[in-house]
Design a protein around this motif. Sequence first.
Motif, PDB file in Angstrom:
ATOM      1  N   LEU A  58       0.550  -1.279   0.053  1.00 17.61           N
ATOM      2  CA  LEU A  58       0.078   0.015  -0.053  1.00 17.61           C
ATOM      3  C   LEU A  58       0.739   1.279   0.048  1.00 17.61           C
ATOM      4  O   LEU A  58       0.535   2.301  -0.520  1.00 17.61           O
ATOM      5  N   THR A  59       1.947   1.376   0.678  1.00 18.58           N
ATOM      6  CA  THR A  59       2.779   2.371   0.689  1.00 18.58           C
ATOM      7  C   THR A  59       3.384   2.439  -0.625  1.00 18.58           C
ATOM      8  O   THR A  59       3.636   3.725  -1.131  1.00 18.58           O
ATOM      9  N   GLY A  60       4.050   1.411  -1.136  1.00 17.76           N
ATOM     10  CA  GLY A  60       4.525   1.599  -2.490  1.00 17.76           C
ATOM     11  C   GLY A  60       3.583   2.026  -3.453  1.00 17.76           C
ATOM     12  O   GLY A  60       3.987   3.059  -4.382  1.00 17.76           O
ATOM     13  N   LEU A  61       2.398   1.523  -3.399  1.00 13.95           N
ATOM     14  CA  LEU A  61       1.185   1.928  -4.313  1.00 13.95           C
ATOM     15  C   LEU A  61       0.823   3.505  -4.342  1.00 13.95           C
ATOM     16  O   LEU A  61       0.911   4.226  -5.128  1.00 13.95           O
TER      17      LEU A  61
ATOM     18  N   VAL B 110      -7.672   9.711   0.363  1.00 10.68           N
ATOM     19  CA  VAL B 110      -8.669   9.036   1.097  1.00 10.68           C
ATOM     20  C   VAL B 110      -8.500   7.322   0.762  1.00 10.68           C
ATOM     21  O   VAL B 110      -8.691   6.586   1.951  1.00 10.68           O
ATOM     22  N   LEU B 111      -8.223   7.077  -0.368  1.00 11.42           N
ATOM     23  CA  LEU B 111      -8.023   5.382  -0.447  1.00 11.42           C
ATOM     24  C   LEU B 111      -6.785   5.041   0.492  1.00 11.42           C
ATOM     25  O   LEU B 111      -6.754   3.883   0.831  1.00 11.42           O
ATOM     26  N   LEU B 112      -5.938   5.986   0.570  1.00 11.35           N
ATOM     27  CA  LEU B 112      -4.702   5.223   1.452  1.00 11.35           C
ATOM     28  C   LEU B 112      -4.935   5.206   2.713  1.00 11.35           C
ATOM     29  O   LEU B 112      -4.422   4.251   3.445  1.00 11.35           O
ATOM     30  N   ILE B 113      -5.902   6.152   3.137  1.00  8.91           N
ATOM     31  CA  ILE B 113      -6.233   6.131   4.675  1.00  8.91           C
ATOM     32  C   ILE B 113      -7.334   4.897   4.888  1.00  8.91           C
ATOM     33  O   ILE B 113      -7.084   4.211   5.720  1.00  8.91           O
TER      34      ILE B 113
ATOM     35  N   THR C 200      -5.338   1.920   4.743  1.00  8.86           N
ATOM     36  CA  THR C 200      -4.499   1.422   6.033  1.00  8.86           C
ATOM     37  C   THR C 200      -5.427   0.931   7.361  1.00  8.86           C
ATOM     38  O   THR C 200      -5.275   0.227   8.102  1.00  8.86           O
ATOM     39  N   VAL C 201      -6.814   1.512   7.286  1.00 11.76           N
ATOM     40  CA  VAL C 201      -7.744   1.357   8.395  1.00 11.76           C
ATOM     41  C   VAL C 201      -8.069  -0.259   8.241  1.00 11.76           C
ATOM     42  O   VAL C 201      -8.162  -0.997   9.147  1.00 11.76           O
ATOM     43  N   VAL C 202      -8.566  -0.652   7.009  1.00 12.79           N
ATOM     44  CA  VAL C 202      -8.726  -1.989   6.846  1.00 12.79           C
ATOM     45  C   VAL C 202      -7.657  -2.943   6.845  1.00 12.79           C
ATOM     46  O   VAL C 202      -7.777  -3.919   7.616  1.00 12.79           O
TER      47      VAL C 202
END
Length: 80
Positions: free
Chosen positions: A14-17, A51-54, A57-59
Amino acid sequence: MADRRRVVGGMFMLTGLGLVLLVPPVVTLFNHDISIMGMPQIVVYLFGVWVLLIVGTVVLTRYLTPDTPDIAERQDEGDG
């Protein structure tokens, strides 16, 4: 529960994306004179990625199990 290594791997992905989606060459692809609900397309893109990154991360953190102390750390706590 999911395997801890898989969840941590998902967080790195997710961080790389997020890094790839927010570098200037990719962001400039959305810098056009198009407005969505009165906002420039680039602003909608940047806030959408944010927003998608947040949410991602929550999921992922919902599946993350708490750390358990190592055996050596547990023994040190018992000695003191």
